[in-house]
Design a protein around this motif. Structure first.
Motif, short mmCIF file in Angstrom:
data_model
loop_
_atom_site.label_atom_id
_atom_site.label_comp_id
_atom_site.label_asym_id
_atom_site.label_seq_id
_atom_site.Cartn_x
_atom_site.Cartn_y
_atom_site.Cartn_z
N LEU A 32 38.52 25.63 12.18
CA LEU A 32 39.28 24.38 12.21
C LEU A 32 40.50 24.54 13.09
CD1 LEU A 32 39.74 21.50 10.89
CD2 LEU A 32 41.19 22.69 9.23
N VAL A 33 40.79 23.52 13.89
CA VAL A 33 42.05 23.44 14.62
C VAL A 33 42.75 22.16 14.20
CG1 VAL A 33 41.28 24.82 16.57
CG2 VAL A 33 40.99 22.34 16.63
N ALA A 41 43.84 18.25 19.39
CA ALA A 41 42.95 18.90 18.42
C ALA A 41 41.49 18.70 18.82
CB ALA A 41 43.21 18.37 17.02
N GLN A 42 41.14 17.49 19.23
CA GLN A 42 39.76 17.20 19.64
C GLN A 42 39.36 18.04 20.85
OE1 GLN A 42 40.24 12.85 19.98
NE2 GLN A 42 38.49 12.66 18.60
N ARG A 43 40.27 18.14 21.81
CA ARG A 43 39.97 18.91 23.01
C ARG A 43 39.69 20.38 22.69
NH1 ARG A 43 44.77 18.74 25.55
NH2 ARG A 43 45.34 20.78 24.75
N GLU A 44 40.55 20.99 21.89
CA GLU A 44 40.36 22.42 21.58
C GLU A 44 39.16 22.64 20.66
OE1 GLU A 44 41.72 24.42 23.34
OE2 GLU A 44 43.57 23.48 24.05
N ALA A 45 38.90 21.69 19.78
CA ALA A 45 37.72 21.81 18.92
C ALA A 45 36.45 21.82 19.77
CB ALA A 45 37.68 20.67 17.90
N GLY A 46 36.46 21.01 20.83
CA GLY A 46 35.31 21.00 21.73
C GLY A 46 35.15 22.30 22.48
N VAL A 47 36.25 22.89 22.88
CA VAL A 47 36.21 24.16 23.62
C VAL A 47 35.71 25.29 22.72
CG1 VAL A 47 37.61 25.92 24.76
CG2 VAL A 47 38.02 23.48 25.23
N TYR A 48 36.16 25.30 21.48
CA TYR A 48 35.87 26.44 20.59
C TYR A 48 34.80 26.15 19.55
CZ TYR A 48 39.69 28.84 22.83
OH TYR A 48 40.48 29.46 23.77
N CYS A 50 34.46 24.03 16.90
CA CYS A 50 34.86 23.99 15.50
C CYS A 50 35.29 22.58 15.12
CB CYS A 50 35.99 24.99 15.23
SG CYS A 50 37.51 24.62 16.15
N GLU A 51 35.69 22.39 13.89
CA GLU A 51 36.18 21.10 13.41
C GLU A 51 37.64 20.91 13.82
OE1 GLU A 51 35.12 20.23 9.23
OE2 GLU A 51 34.19 22.21 9.26
N TRP A 52 38.09 19.67 13.68
CA TRP A 52 39.50 19.39 13.96
C TRP A 52 40.05 18.42 12.92
CZ3 TRP A 52 41.54 14.55 14.93
CH2 TRP A 52 40.62 13.53 15.23
N GLU A 53 41.35 18.49 12.72
CA GLU A 53 42.06 17.58 11.82
C GLU A 53 43.44 17.30 12.39
OE1 GLU A 53 41.16 16.01 9.17
OE2 GLU A 53 39.35 17.04 8.44
N GLN A 54 44.04 16.24 11.92
CA GLN A 54 45.39 15.88 12.33
C GLN A 54 46.43 16.38 11.33
OE1 GLN A 54 45.88 11.69 13.08
NE2 GLN A 54 47.96 11.90 13.89
N ASP A 55 46.03 16.55 10.06
CA ASP A 55 46.94 16.94 8.99
C ASP A 55 46.57 18.32 8.47
OD1 ASP A 55 48.56 17.21 6.77
OD2 ASP A 55 48.08 15.25 5.91
#
Length: 345
Positions: A32-33, A41-48, A50-55
């Protein structure tokens, strides 16, 4: 081997140093990022992958995430870490441990109460040159350490601050050059010197960036330790390029010099190269040091073996206390009264 689930909170400048190391580790998995700006967060989740969240609070209820890396602005470190530790999450936070001594004290209490571990990133202690210096001090091969000095001459542009408004502010960064860029060198000076700091003299100035920041871009200090060792320090963000940190340690029977990221022994009129830095697998900038990966792997090793990590809240607070000691020395030298104080107490 069952992988340790990890999350990174904060997708800014230092994020990639942590994410690349995690991707290369067999025993860990970045799951998770988190970033307050969803696009990051979306950009890095795509690179790695994994999931992403804002909180970041979504992590508190996730049993599959055991270790959380905090790569957030300074003023968020302590509060986030306290919440995560209370939920039983191991926390590895970028320096500083907190943005004020009071926040650091609160975090030390929270860490002592938690069953989870707190680690703080002072990666330059893992540099080969730092380890050789420490070994030389402990072994007394060159006799007693008498004095030492450190110099940091870096560059920060106005854009560095305007693009990230939390920087350059007492309330959110906790200071300037001292707490952000040179805290690593100050940490090494006090770690090498040993003993308790008995006297701090020094000053801070804002030489070139005053239009953009309310904190210092330049500082110097003289530090006297209880064991008789004296350390001198100079740092600035007002240079026009980033140069490697320079260190010098004077012993009874020789001198150790770190320049151009290489360590040399000067003894009997002869200069011998002792080591040069390895290339960074994580893509770290050379003037940051290249040991993020070593520290991160060591932290996970301590977590797996349930052994206390040595760069904990207590140990990492020493550098913060030194930073604020220089701020206080500068304030007193300028004759500033408590009622005039501009930085946090």
């Amino acid at each position: 081997m069952e992988k340790t689930g990890a999350a990174i909170v904060g997708c800014g400048t230092i994020f990639e140093q942590h994410a690349r190391v995690l991707r290369a580790m067999e025993e860990a998995e970045l799951r998770l990022v988190v970033d307050s700006e969803p696009s990051k967060a979306q950009r890095e989740a795509g690179v790695y992958g994994c999931e992403w969240e804002q909180d970041y609070r979504t992590i508190l209820e996730r049993a599959d995430i055991e270790v959380v890396h905090l790569c957030t602005p300074h003023h968020l470190h302590a509060g986030m870490a306290e919440e995560l530790l209370a939920a039983g999450k191991h926390v590895l936070t970028e320096k500083p441990v907190a943005h004020t001594p009071e926040a650091a004290a609160s975090l030390r209490t929270a860490a002592a109460r938690s069953t989870a571990q707190l680690g703080v990133v002072f990666q330059n202690r893992y540099n080969e040159s730092s380890r050789k210096i420490r070994e030389t001090i402990d072994s007394m091969r060159l006799g007693r350490l008498l004095c030492l000095k450190g110099a940091v001459t870096w560059a920060r542009t106005p854009g560095y601050y305007t693009e990230n408004p939390w920087r350059g502010r007492w309330e959110t960064e906790g200071g300037g050059l001292l707490i952000n860029q040179t805290i690593h060198t100050l940490d090494l000076l006090q770690w090498f010197a040993g003993g308790e700091i008995e006297r701090i003299a020094g000053s801070i100035t804002t030489d070139v960036l005053g239009e953009y920041i309310e904190v210092e871009d330049t500082a110097h200090a003289c530090l006297d330790f209880s064991n008789g060792v004296r350390a001198l320090f100079y740092g600035t963000n007002a240079y026009l390029t980033n140069r490697p940190v320079e260190l010098e340690l004077i012993f009874e029977q020789g001198i150790l010099l770190q320049r151009q990221d290489r360590l040399y022994l000067l003894q009997g009129g002869e200069e011998t190269e002792l080591c040069r830095p390895a290339q960074s697998a994580s893509g770290a900038k050379s003037y940051w040091g290249v040991s993020h990966g070593l520290l991160i792997q060591d932290f996970y090793r301590h977590v797996r073996e349930n052994k206390p990590f040595w760069l904990d809240a207590e140990e990492s607070s020493r550098a913060l206390e030194l930073v604020y000691g220089i701020y206080e020395a500068s304030r007193q030298a300028a004759g500033i009264r408590d009622s005039d104080r501009v930085q946090p107490s």
